[in-house]
Structures are given as structure tokens and as C-alpha cells.
Design a protein around this motif. Structure first.
Motif, PDB file in Angstrom:
ATOM      1  N   UNK A  92     -16.132 110.852 -95.690  1.00  0.00           N
ATOM      2  CA  UNK A  92     -17.044 109.491 -95.296  1.00  0.00           C
ATOM      3  C   UNK A  92     -16.302 108.397 -95.894  1.00  0.00           C
ATOM      4  N   UNK A  93     -15.523 108.119 -96.565  1.00  0.00           N
ATOM      5  CA  UNK A  93     -14.724 106.940 -96.949  1.00  0.00           C
ATOM      6  C   UNK A  93     -13.961 106.477 -95.844  1.00  0.00           C
ATOM      7  N   UNK A  94     -13.263 107.550 -95.228  1.00  0.00           N
ATOM      8  CA  UNK A  94     -12.427 107.182 -93.897  1.00  0.00           C
ATOM      9  C   UNK A  94     -13.399 106.504 -92.906  1.00  0.00           C
ATOM     10  N   UNK A  95     -14.560 107.420 -92.790  1.00  0.00           N
ATOM     11  CA  UNK A  95     -15.454 106.750 -91.878  1.00  0.00           C
ATOM     12  C   UNK A  95     -15.831 105.313 -91.976  1.00  0.00           C
ATOM     13  N   UNK A  96     -15.927 104.896 -93.221  1.00  0.00           N
ATOM     14  CA  UNK A  96     -16.106 103.380 -93.451  1.00  0.00           C
ATOM     15  C   UNK A  96     -15.188 102.585 -92.994  1.00  0.00           C
ATOM     16  N   UNK A  97     -13.845 103.061 -93.169  1.00  0.00           N
ATOM     17  CA  UNK A  97     -12.687 102.432 -92.553  1.00  0.00           C
ATOM     18  C   UNK A  97     -12.752 102.514 -90.971  1.00  0.00           C
ATOM     19  N   UNK A  98     -13.169 103.385 -90.617  1.00  0.00           N
ATOM     20  CA  UNK A  98     -13.350 103.611 -89.180  1.00  0.00           C
ATOM     21  C   UNK A  98     -14.329 102.434 -88.780  1.00  0.00           C
ATOM     22  N   UNK A 100     -15.117  99.649 -90.179  1.00  0.00           N
ATOM     23  CA  UNK A 100     -14.592  98.234 -90.335  1.00  0.00           C
ATOM     24  C   UNK A 100     -13.518  97.869 -89.178  1.00  0.00           C
ATOM     25  N   UNK A 101     -12.545  98.998 -88.861  1.00  0.00           N
ATOM     26  CA  UNK A 101     -11.629  98.861 -87.796  1.00  0.00           C
ATOM     27  C   UNK A 101     -12.194  98.446 -86.447  1.00  0.00           C
ATOM     28  N   UNK A 102     -13.368  99.280 -86.297  1.00  0.00           N
ATOM     29  CA  UNK A 102     -13.928  99.332 -84.953  1.00  0.00           C
ATOM     30  C   UNK A 102     -14.580  97.937 -84.579  1.00  0.00           C
ATOM     31  N   UNK A 103     -15.126  97.580 -85.645  1.00  0.00           N
ATOM     32  CA  UNK A 103     -15.950  96.217 -85.804  1.00  0.00           C
ATOM     33  C   UNK A 103     -14.942  95.053 -85.356  1.00  0.00           C
ATOM     34  N   UNK A 104     -13.741  95.034 -86.295  1.00  0.00           N
ATOM     35  CA  UNK A 104     -12.679  94.149 -85.895  1.00  0.00           C
ATOM     36  C   UNK A 104     -12.091  94.258 -84.524  1.00  0.00           C
ATOM     37  N   UNK A 105     -11.962  95.418 -84.078  1.00  0.00           N
ATOM     38  CA  UNK A 105     -11.348  95.665 -82.637  1.00  0.00           C
ATOM     39  C   UNK A 105     -12.413  95.237 -81.630  1.00  0.00           C
ATOM     40  N   UNK A 106     -13.450  95.354 -81.984  1.00  0.00           N
ATOM     41  CA  UNK A 106     -14.408  94.970 -80.887  1.00  0.00           C
ATOM     42  C   UNK A 106     -14.780  93.340 -80.864  1.00  0.00           C
ATOM     43  N   UNK A 107     -14.614  92.761 -81.839  1.00  0.00           N
ATOM     44  CA  UNK A 107     -14.716  91.313 -82.019  1.00  0.00           C
ATOM     45  C   UNK A 107     -13.465  90.776 -81.557  1.00  0.00           C
ATOM     46  N   UNK A 108     -12.194  91.293 -81.728  1.00  0.00           N
ATOM     47  CA  UNK A 108     -10.946  90.786 -80.805  1.00  0.00           C
ATOM     48  C   UNK A 108     -11.010  91.024 -79.262  1.00  0.00           C
ATOM     49  N   UNK A 109     -11.597  92.235 -79.033  1.00  0.00           N
ATOM     50  CA  UNK A 109     -11.765  92.632 -77.450  1.00  0.00           C
ATOM     51  C   UNK A 109     -12.857  91.868 -76.576  1.00  0.00           C
ATOM     52  N   UNK A 110     -13.872  91.607 -77.442  1.00  0.00           N
ATOM     53  CA  UNK A 110     -15.030  91.331 -76.786  1.00  0.00           C
ATOM     54  C   UNK A 110     -15.356  89.852 -77.083  1.00  0.00           C
TER      55      UNK A 110
END
Length: 285
Positions: A92-98, A100-110
Motif C-alpha cells: 500500500x505504501x508503494x501504491x502511494x508512491x504510484x 504521486x508519480x502518476x500525478x507528476x507524470x500527468x502534470x508533465x504530459x497534460x
């Protein structure tokens, strides 16, 4: 308030479906996947970009669904490949990292600006007793009911469902019996990612559609899953629908509408306190 509660069923259906995804991931994948809604955002924004670029809406939706399923499958593969022996807390802690990483990638991409998400379910469906029922609300409620019933039958009556249950309850024994744990795990991630995207495609055109707001819909989804104890699919669906209806009703009360966004947090706190009431009582004594 009644009209507001009915309107809130659009969000409530989304909470229910996302909560069902969380419950399935917890029961079968041993993880509280807090990145569930963020995975759906990938598909929603991909669809929006393609549709704005001239691609037919239906084809853009299919590409968005496929993209989010692939992202979810990749995250599931990494979880199974590198954290197969980790406990639920660690996963579940790894999912939190997922998340944060997805939100960062989405801001960069979109980009960081909210988008107007195109949709086809924005109009009213019918009027009952002076209360308008929208197409989006009907679809979201129907999706929650159908997914609850379908998943219950799937887990109880199909060979794949029985293998998933065996894998979640006795992973070592299941692997020794030749059950392909990694492939089933990746498939579970892909299917829940697909469901999350599908429901967000319905909800996003009806509300504020920036990445953060959509990604954090996982919070009320967690409240819905907690109503079902991360075990009961019916309890999760009912909890999600009730939460959305309550928020919608509060939005139509001028003195209380500013508190509608607090409802999921209050629900989570109340459920956690209630679940620990025995230990608290014993400590008090």
C-alpha cells in the motif's frame, strides 16, 4: 435536498465503482491501491487530448481505456515482480508512491490547467415527481449495481475467480499448484484500471476536471470501501452511493454546502473509530 441527493448519485456511483476496485485490490491483490483514480485520469486525459485533436469520440474513448489498462498492467507487473513477498502495508505504501508519480507524470504530459472533458451523458434522462434524473446518474448507479453483482458471480462461479480467491488466501499453496500468480495479478490491475477509467469518463464532464481533483476521488472511494470493511462488495456499493447522495443533499443547503467536501473524511474517521471501539473501551476500563 431530494433533487440534490439524486444529483449526487452521479458522484456516488463513481465512489461506489472506485470503492469496489479498491475492495477487489485489497481482497485479491493485498494492496490498498490509492493510485486507483489516478490511473483512470490517464485514460480520461488521453481521451480528451485525442478528441480535441479531431479523433472521433468513440475511438478516443477506446484508446483512453486501452492506455489506462496498459498503465495499470505495468504498475501491477512491477508490484508482482519486485514486491511479491511484501505485506499489505508495504504494498500500500508503494501504491502511494504510484499515486504521486502518476500525478507528476500527468502534470508533465497534460499541463496543469483543468480541461473540459467531452462527454455524451450530460443531459436529463427522465423526471419523476418533479425531480430530474440525469443520464450520468443513471449510468453510474447502474454500473455500481452491475459491477457488484457481476464480480460476486465471477468470484464464486468461475475458475479464474476461484483461482484469484485461492491466490489471495493461500498464495504459496496456489503457486505450488501451478496457478499463474503474476499473470493473474497483472490482469487484476488492468481490469480495475479499466473500470476506474470508464466511470471517470462519465463523471469528469459533470464536474471540475483537473488531475488532482479526479485523482483524489480515491478518498471518498476509500470511505465507501471502509463501509464494506474492504470485504463486502454490497456494503461498498451502498456506502459509495449514500456518500454521494449525502454530499449532493448538503450542496442544496446554503448553511451546510461548504462542508460537503468534508463528508468523506468524517465518514472515514467515524468508521475507523467505530471499528476500534472494543479496544478503546477495553483501554478505558
Amino acid at each position: 435536498m431530494l433533487e440534490g441527493a439524486i444529483a449526487g448519485l452521479t458522484a456516488g456511483g463513481a465512489y461506489a465503482v472506485l470503492g469496489l476496485c479498491l475492495t477487489l485490490m485489497y481482497r485479491l491483490g493485498r494492496v490498498v491501491n490509492l493510485a486507483q483514480a489516478a490511473i483512470g485520469v490517464v485514460g480520461v486525459y488521453t481521451m480528451s487530448v485525442l478528441a480535441d485533436g479531431g479523433m472521433p469520440y468513440a475511438l478516443a474513448v477506446l484508446v483512453g481505456l486501452a492506455g489506462s489498462a496498459l498503465v495499470a498492467a505495468a504498475l501491477g507487473y512491477m508490484m508482482g515482480r519486485w514486491f511479491a513477498e511484501a505485506g499489505t502495508d508495504q504494498r500500500s505504501a508503494i501504491a502511494i508512491a504510484y499515486l504521486v508519480g502518476l500525478l507528476a507524470a500527468e502534470y508533465l504530459a497534460f499541463g496543469t490547467d483543468p480541461r473540459q472533458i467531452p462527454g455524451v451523458l450530460s443531459g436529463p434522462l427522465t423526471t419523476v415527481g418533479g425531480v430530474t434524473i440525469t443520464q450520468a446518474a443513471a449510468v453510474c448507479v447502474a454500473a455500481a449495481v452491475l459491477i457488484t453483482a457481476g464480480v460476486s458471480v465471477f468470484l464464486a462461479r468461475t475458475a479464474v475467480g476461484l483461482r484469484l480467491r485461492a491466490l489471495s488466501q493461500r498464495p504459496t499453496t496456489a503457486e505450488l499448484m501451478g496457478i499463474p500468480s503474476r499473470r493473474l495479478g497483472v490482469g487484476l490491475w488492468a481490469v480495475t484500471g479499466l473500470l476506474a477509467t470508464a466511470v471517470l469518463l462519465v463523471v469528469a464532464p459533470q464536474q471540475n476536471s483537473d488531475q488532482l481533483s479526479l485523482g483524489l476521488m480515491v478518498i471518498p472511494a476509500c470511505a465507501a470501501a471502509l463501509v464494506g470493511g474492504f470485504r463486502s462488495l454490497i456494503g461498498t456499493a451502498v456506502g459509495g452511493l449514500a456518500l454521494g447522495a449525502l454530499q449532493g443533499a448538503l450542496a442544496h443547503v446554503s448553511q451546510l454546502q461548504e462542508f460537503r467536501d468534508v463528508v468523506p473524511f468524517v465518514a472515514i474517521l467515524a468508521i475507523l473509530l467505530w471499528s476500534q471501539r472494543g479496544e478503546v473501551w477495553d483501554a478505558a476500563r
